[in-house]
Design a protein around this motif. Sequence first.
Motif, PDB file in Angstrom:
ATOM      1  N   SER A 275      48.295  37.600  23.547  1.00 42.59           N
ATOM      2  CA  SER A 275      48.661  37.627  22.134  1.00 42.59           C
ATOM      3  C   SER A 275      50.113  38.047  21.982  1.00 42.59           C
ATOM      4  O   SER A 275      50.692  38.663  22.888  1.00 42.59           O
ATOM      5  CB  SER A 275      47.761  38.609  21.371  1.00 42.59           C
ATOM      6  N   PRO A 276      50.747  37.728  20.852  1.00 37.56           N
ATOM      7  CA  PRO A 276      52.167  38.049  20.659  1.00 37.56           C
ATOM      8  C   PRO A 276      52.478  39.539  20.811  1.00 37.56           C
ATOM      9  O   PRO A 276      53.546  39.908  21.292  1.00 37.56           O
ATOM     10  CB  PRO A 276      52.439  37.580  19.223  1.00 37.56           C
ATOM     11  N   SER A 277      51.528  40.398  20.419  1.00 40.59           N
ATOM     12  CA  SER A 277      51.770  41.837  20.498  1.00 40.59           C
ATOM     13  C   SER A 277      51.563  42.389  21.900  1.00 40.59           C
ATOM     14  O   SER A 277      51.894  43.550  22.173  1.00 40.59           O
ATOM     15  CB  SER A 277      50.840  42.581  19.528  1.00 40.59           C
ATOM     16  N   GLY A 278      51.023  41.554  22.803  1.00 35.40           N
ATOM     17  CA  GLY A 278      50.759  42.023  24.156  1.00 35.40           C
ATOM     18  C   GLY A 278      49.457  42.797  24.223  1.00 35.40           C
ATOM     19  O   GLY A 278      48.853  43.124  23.192  1.00 35.40           O
ATOM     20  N   PRO A 279      48.982  43.104  25.425  1.00 32.56           N
ATOM     21  CA  PRO A 279      47.696  43.802  25.562  1.00 32.56           C
ATOM     22  C   PRO A 279      47.766  45.252  25.092  1.00 32.56           C
ATOM     23  O   PRO A 279      48.697  45.975  25.425  1.00 32.56           O
ATOM     24  CB  PRO A 279      47.432  43.729  27.077  1.00 32.56           C
ATOM     25  N   GLU A 280      46.788  45.649  24.280  1.00 35.13           N
ATOM     26  CA  GLU A 280      46.693  47.035  23.830  1.00 35.13           C
ATOM     27  C   GLU A 280      45.715  47.834  24.704  1.00 35.13           C
ATOM     28  O   GLU A 280      45.779  49.050  24.756  1.00 35.13           O
ATOM     29  CB  GLU A 280      46.244  47.079  22.369  1.00 35.13           C
ATOM     30  N   ASN A 281      44.816  47.133  25.355  1.00 34.91           N
ATOM     31  CA  ASN A 281      43.837  47.754  26.244  1.00 34.91           C
ATOM     32  C   ASN A 281      44.474  47.939  27.627  1.00 34.91           C
ATOM     33  O   ASN A 281      44.951  46.974  28.224  1.00 34.91           O
ATOM     34  CB  ASN A 281      42.612  46.833  26.326  1.00 34.91           C
ATOM     35  N   PRO A 282      44.498  49.163  28.177  1.00 35.27           N
ATOM     36  CA  PRO A 282      45.104  49.374  29.500  1.00 35.27           C
ATOM     37  C   PRO A 282      44.496  48.505  30.589  1.00 35.27           C
ATOM     38  O   PRO A 282      45.198  48.069  31.496  1.00 35.27           O
ATOM     39  CB  PRO A 282      44.841  50.862  29.763  1.00 35.27           C
ATOM     40  N   ALA A 283      43.175  48.249  30.506  1.00 35.69           N
ATOM     41  CA  ALA A 283      42.539  47.399  31.507  1.00 35.69           C
ATOM     42  C   ALA A 283      43.066  45.971  31.423  1.00 35.69           C
ATOM     43  O   ALA A 283      43.288  45.319  32.444  1.00 35.69           O
ATOM     44  CB  ALA A 283      41.018  47.418  31.333  1.00 35.69           C
ATOM     45  N   VAL A 284      43.278  45.471  30.210  1.00 38.44           N
ATOM     46  CA  VAL A 284      43.837  44.133  30.027  1.00 38.44           C
ATOM     47  C   VAL A 284      45.254  44.067  30.592  1.00 38.44           C
ATOM     48  O   VAL A 284      45.639  43.108  31.272  1.00 38.44           O
ATOM     49  CB  VAL A 284      43.839  43.741  28.528  1.00 38.44           C
ATOM     50  N   GLU A 285      46.025  45.099  30.320  1.00 38.53           N
ATOM     51  CA  GLU A 285      47.395  45.151  30.841  1.00 38.53           C
ATOM     52  C   GLU A 285      47.397  45.152  32.360  1.00 38.53           C
ATOM     53  O   GLU A 285      48.214  44.489  32.997  1.00 38.53           O
ATOM     54  CB  GLU A 285      48.094  46.396  30.312  1.00 38.53           C
ATOM     55  N   ARG A 286      46.443  45.880  32.959  1.00 37.83           N
ATOM     56  CA  ARG A 286      46.362  45.935  34.420  1.00 37.83           C
ATOM     57  C   ARG A 286      45.971  44.574  35.002  1.00 37.83           C
ATOM     58  O   ARG A 286      46.527  44.145  36.019  1.00 37.83           O
ATOM     59  CB  ARG A 286      45.344  47.004  34.822  1.00 37.83           C
ATOM     60  N   VAL A 287      45.022  43.882  34.372  1.00 40.69           N
ATOM     61  CA  VAL A 287      44.633  42.543  34.823  1.00 40.69           C
ATOM     62  C   VAL A 287      45.820  41.594  34.739  1.00 40.69           C
ATOM     63  O   VAL A 287      46.084  40.805  35.656  1.00 40.69           O
ATOM     64  CB  VAL A 287      43.449  42.001  33.986  1.00 40.69           C
ATOM     65  N   GLN A 288      46.558  41.663  33.647  1.00 38.95           N
ATOM     66  CA  GLN A 288      47.742  40.814  33.492  1.00 38.95           C
ATOM     67  C   GLN A 288      48.742  41.070  34.613  1.00 38.95           C
ATOM     68  O   GLN A 288      49.273  40.124  35.216  1.00 38.95           O
ATOM     69  CB  GLN A 288      48.391  41.079  32.135  1.00 38.95           C
ATOM     70  N   GLU A 289      48.999  42.326  34.915  1.00 39.07           N
ATOM     71  CA  GLU A 289      49.954  42.666  35.975  1.00 39.07           C
ATOM     72  C   GLU A 289      49.497  42.128  37.325  1.00 39.07           C
ATOM     73  O   GLU A 289      50.296  41.583  38.098  1.00 39.07           O
ATOM     74  CB  GLU A 289      50.118  44.188  36.052  1.00 39.07           C
ATOM     75  N   LEU A 290      48.202  42.256  37.615  1.00 39.77           N
ATOM     76  CA  LEU A 290      47.672  41.782  38.893  1.00 39.77           C
ATOM     77  C   LEU A 290      47.794  40.268  39.020  1.00 39.77           C
ATOM     78  O   LEU A 290      48.169  39.747  40.079  1.00 39.77           O
ATOM     79  CB  LEU A 290      46.208  42.200  39.041  1.00 39.77           C
ATOM     80  N   LEU A 291      47.474  39.543  37.949  1.00 34.31           N
ATOM     81  CA  LEU A 291      47.533  38.076  37.997  1.00 34.31           C
ATOM     82  C   LEU A 291      48.973  37.595  38.157  1.00 34.31           C
ATOM     83  O   LEU A 291      49.237  36.676  38.945  1.00 34.31           O
ATOM     84  CB  LEU A 291      46.911  37.485  36.734  1.00 34.31           C
ATOM     85  N   LEU A 292      49.891  38.199  37.426  1.00 35.82           N
ATOM     86  CA  LEU A 292      51.288  37.775  37.539  1.00 35.82           C
ATOM     87  C   LEU A 292      51.821  38.072  38.930  1.00 35.82           C
ATOM     88  O   LEU A 292      52.607  37.291  39.479  1.00 35.82           O
ATOM     89  CB  LEU A 292      52.121  38.472  36.470  1.00 35.82           C
ATOM     90  N   ALA A 293      51.417  39.182  39.516  1.00 36.80           N
ATOM     91  CA  ALA A 293      51.866  39.513  40.872  1.00 36.80           C
ATOM     92  C   ALA A 293      51.252  38.568  41.896  1.00 36.80           C
ATOM     93  O   ALA A 293      51.915  38.123  42.837  1.00 36.80           O
ATOM     94  CB  ALA A 293      51.506  40.963  41.206  1.00 36.80           C
ATOM     95  N   GLU A 294      49.972  38.242  41.722  1.00 38.56           N
ATOM     96  CA  GLU A 294      49.265  37.361  42.668  1.00 38.56           C
ATOM     97  C   GLU A 294      49.881  35.970  42.717  1.00 38.56           C
ATOM     98  O   GLU A 294      50.024  35.371  43.787  1.00 38.56           O
ATOM     99  CB  GLU A 294      47.784  37.251  42.253  1.00 38.56           C
ATOM    100  N   PHE A 295      50.292  35.449  41.562  1.00 39.73           N
ATOM    101  CA  PHE A 295      50.813  34.080  41.510  1.00 39.73           C
ATOM    102  C   PHE A 295      52.326  34.022  41.375  1.00 39.73           C
ATOM    103  O   PHE A 295      52.887  32.977  41.051  1.00 39.73           O
ATOM    104  CB  PHE A 295      50.176  33.335  40.330  1.00 39.73           C
ATOM    105  N   SER A 296      53.002  35.119  41.653  1.00 40.66           N
ATOM    106  CA  SER A 296      54.449  35.190  41.440  1.00 40.66           C
ATOM    107  C   SER A 296      55.223  34.156  42.249  1.00 40.66           C
ATOM    108  O   SER A 296      56.275  33.690  41.836  1.00 40.66           O
ATOM    109  CB  SER A 296      54.986  36.590  41.772  1.00 40.66           C
ATOM    110  N   GLY A 297      54.725  33.763  43.393  1.00 37.26           N
ATOM    111  CA  GLY A 297      55.457  32.799  44.219  1.00 37.26           C
ATOM    112  C   GLY A 297      54.944  31.382  44.102  1.00 37.26           C
ATOM    113  O   GLY A 297      55.407  30.495  44.834  1.00 37.26           O
ATOM    114  N   ASP A 298      54.000  31.139  43.165  1.00 39.99           N
ATOM    115  CA  ASP A 298      53.364  29.826  43.086  1.00 39.99           C
ATOM    116  C   ASP A 298      53.860  28.968  41.920  1.00 39.99           C
ATOM    117  O   ASP A 298      53.559  27.797  41.859  1.00 39.99           O
ATOM    118  CB  ASP A 298      51.850  29.997  42.928  1.00 39.99           C
ATOM    119  N   SER A 299      54.559  29.590  40.969  1.00 37.73           N
ATOM    120  CA  SER A 299      54.947  28.828  39.780  1.00 37.73           C
ATOM    121  C   SER A 299      56.320  28.200  39.955  1.00 37.73           C
ATOM    122  O   SER A 299      57.056  28.549  40.871  1.00 37.73           O
ATOM    123  CB  SER A 299      54.941  29.746  38.552  1.00 37.73           C
TER     124      SER A 299
END
Length: 299
Positions: A275-299
Motif C-alpha cells: 500500500s502507498p503508506s507502507g506496511p504498518e504491521n512489523p511482521a508484514v514489514e519483515r516479510v517484505q524485507e525478506l522477499l526483497l533480499a531474496e530476489f535482489s539479484g533476480d530483477s
Amino acid sequence: MFELNQLRCFVAVAAEMNFHRAAERLNMTQPPLSRQIQLLERNIDVQLFDRSGRNIRLTAGGRRFLVEAQDLLRRAEEAALSTRATVSGTVGSVTLGFVPIANLALLPRVVPLLKREMPGVHVALREMLTVNQMEALESGQIDLGLLRMPRDRRNMKMYPLFEESYVLAIHQDHPFCKRDTLALEDLNDQDFLMYAPSDGWYGYDIFNGIFAAHEIRPRFVQYFGQTLTMLSLVNAGGGMAMVPASSHVLGFENVRFRTMELPMKATSAYFLATSPSGPENPAVERVQELLLAEFSGDS
C-alpha cells in the motif's frame, strides 16, 4: 492493588522460607524486602506468612496466593515476550496475494524462505489476479501482493522481484521439435494459443505488440487467461504458445520447449506490491524485507 515487584518478593521469600536468603536472591537488603511483604499483605488483606515460631511458614492463604502469584508472574513475562516478538515482527500474521503463474517461479522460493526465517508468523496465501490484488491491497484484505505490473498502479508501491524469459511450447510431434533454434518468422501461419486481452492481458500486450511490430501473423486458434490452460492445449495438440520459461516444471508429457530470439522487453516480470503508506504491521514489514533480499539479484 499490589505490584509485580511485590509478587516477586513474596515468591522469593516463599521459595527460601527465609527473609535474609530471599533478600540476597533479589540483590536487596532485608528491611525493604520485609516492607514489600507487609505492603502486599495489607493490599490484599491477608496474612501470607506465620511469623510466630522460630521459622516462618506460609499460611493457608499464603499457600493459595503463591499459586496465583506464580501464575501472574509467568503471564506477565509471557506478555512482555509476546509484545517484544510482535514489535520485532517475529510473530503475527501476514496475508500474501499471488498471481497463479507465481506458483511456478516464485512460491517454491517464497514459502520455504518464510517458513525458515519466520516460523512464528502465519502467512495466509491468496491466489488472485493482478487487478484483484490491487483492489485487495487498497481495501486492506491482503498485506502484500506478488503480481504483474498493473495497468493502474493506484499509487501502490511496486518493487521488481523477478523476471524470466519466454519460450515456445510445442507438441512433441511438431516439426519444430527437430530444430534447436527458432525465429519469430517461423510462427507465421502456425496454430497459436494466445493470451486473452482481458484476464491474460500481460502476455497479450507483450506478444500482440511484438507480432504487430515485426509483422508476424500466427493463426490464433484460442485465447486463454492462464498459462496452465494453454499448456494443457499444447499437450493435446491444439497449437503452440509462448509461455514463461518456468513452465517446464509442470511436466506435460507431450510438451517440448524451444528458445526464440525475442526483444528484451519480452520477459515475464513479477513485482511485490504494498500500500502507498507502507506496511504498518512489523511482521508484514519483515516479510517484505525478506522477499526483497531474496530476489535482489533476480530483477
